[in-house]
Motif scaffolding. Sequence first.
Motif, PDB file in Angstrom:
ATOM      1  N   UNK A  62      23.840  49.783   6.009  1.00 41.83           N
ATOM      2  CA  UNK A  62      22.721  51.092   5.499  1.00 41.83           C
ATOM      3  C   UNK A  62      22.893  51.466   3.731  1.00 41.83           C
ATOM      4  N   UNK A  63      24.347  52.061   4.120  1.00 43.88           N
ATOM      5  CA  UNK A  63      24.555  52.844   2.567  1.00 43.88           C
ATOM      6  C   UNK A  63      24.947  51.987   2.039  1.00 43.88           C
ATOM      7  N   UNK A  64      25.209  51.279   1.855  1.00 40.03           N
ATOM      8  CA  UNK A  64      25.774  49.770   0.693  1.00 40.03           C
ATOM      9  C   UNK A  64      24.120  49.170  -0.212  1.00 40.03           C
ATOM     10  N   UNK A  65      23.359  49.590   1.379  1.00 40.60           N
ATOM     11  CA  UNK A  65      22.178  48.995   0.300  1.00 40.60           C
ATOM     12  C   UNK A  65      20.620  49.788  -0.475  1.00 40.60           C
ATOM     13  N   UNK A  66      21.706  50.993   0.183  1.00 42.63           N
ATOM     14  CA  UNK A  66      20.828  51.982  -0.334  1.00 42.63           C
ATOM     15  C   UNK A  66      21.523  52.267  -1.862  1.00 42.63           C
ATOM     16  N   UNK A  67      22.709  52.079  -2.122  1.00 46.35           N
ATOM     17  CA  UNK A  67      23.547  51.869  -3.223  1.00 46.35           C
ATOM     18  C   UNK A  67      22.932  51.319  -4.139  1.00 46.35           C
ATOM     19  N   UNK A  68      22.945  50.102  -3.975  1.00 46.26           N
ATOM     20  CA  UNK A  68      22.372  49.042  -4.593  1.00 46.26           C
ATOM     21  C   UNK A  68      21.507  47.863  -3.794  1.00 46.26           C
ATOM     22  N   UNK A  69      19.814  48.600  -3.776  1.00 45.11           N
ATOM     23  CA  UNK A  69      19.157  48.051  -3.323  1.00 45.11           C
ATOM     24  C   UNK A  69      18.921  46.730  -3.615  1.00 45.11           C
ATOM     25  N   UNK A  70      19.090  46.418  -4.725  1.00 39.32           N
ATOM     26  CA  UNK A  70      18.389  45.273  -5.217  1.00 39.32           C
ATOM     27  C   UNK A  70      19.362  43.911  -5.391  1.00 39.32           C
ATOM     28  N   UNK A  71      20.246  44.555  -4.832  1.00 38.58           N
ATOM     29  CA  UNK A  71      21.888  43.683  -4.670  1.00 38.58           C
ATOM     30  C   UNK A  71      21.302  42.714  -2.749  1.00 38.58           C
ATOM     31  N   UNK A  72      21.169  41.295  -3.644  1.00 41.25           N
ATOM     32  CA  UNK A  72      20.757  40.305  -1.902  1.00 41.25           C
ATOM     33  C   UNK A  72      21.924  40.433  -1.740  1.00 41.25           C
TER      34      UNK A  72
END
Length: 136
Positions: A62-72
């Motif tokens: 989740x932390x990674x997805x928050x930091x890079x929300x557009x990165x698939x």
Amino acid sequence: MDIPALVGQMMPYVMTAIGAYGGAVLTKAQDLAADESVSLGRRLLQRLLKREENRPGIEAAIRDAVEFPEDEDFQSALRGQLKKALTADSALAADLARMLASSIAGSAGGQTVSGSFIGGDNIQIGQARDVTIDRR
């Protein structure tokens, strides 16, 4: 149960909650005014994180997805953590499937129109909330 399909159904709600709350998605209290999709995503994540074994991997993803929300790639990593958790716990998977089914059944996609009225120049079809229509 088809875990990849379940995770596929969950991801839009989870990513919407992450987009709305950012890193606070892990700690934010339920907001009564939250959009239904955000609220469902938040509830799904809360339920997933109740199991201690799931928490570290899912929180990191989740932390990674928050930091890079557009990165698939980071979305895929989160999807992988969700699959891992649901594969390990069929009761959890069934619980989340029920949450999705009940929410989707009550959402806009499952609207029922009743109480329609046609009279004169006016047509009323069902009811809506939070909608204002003005005549010009």
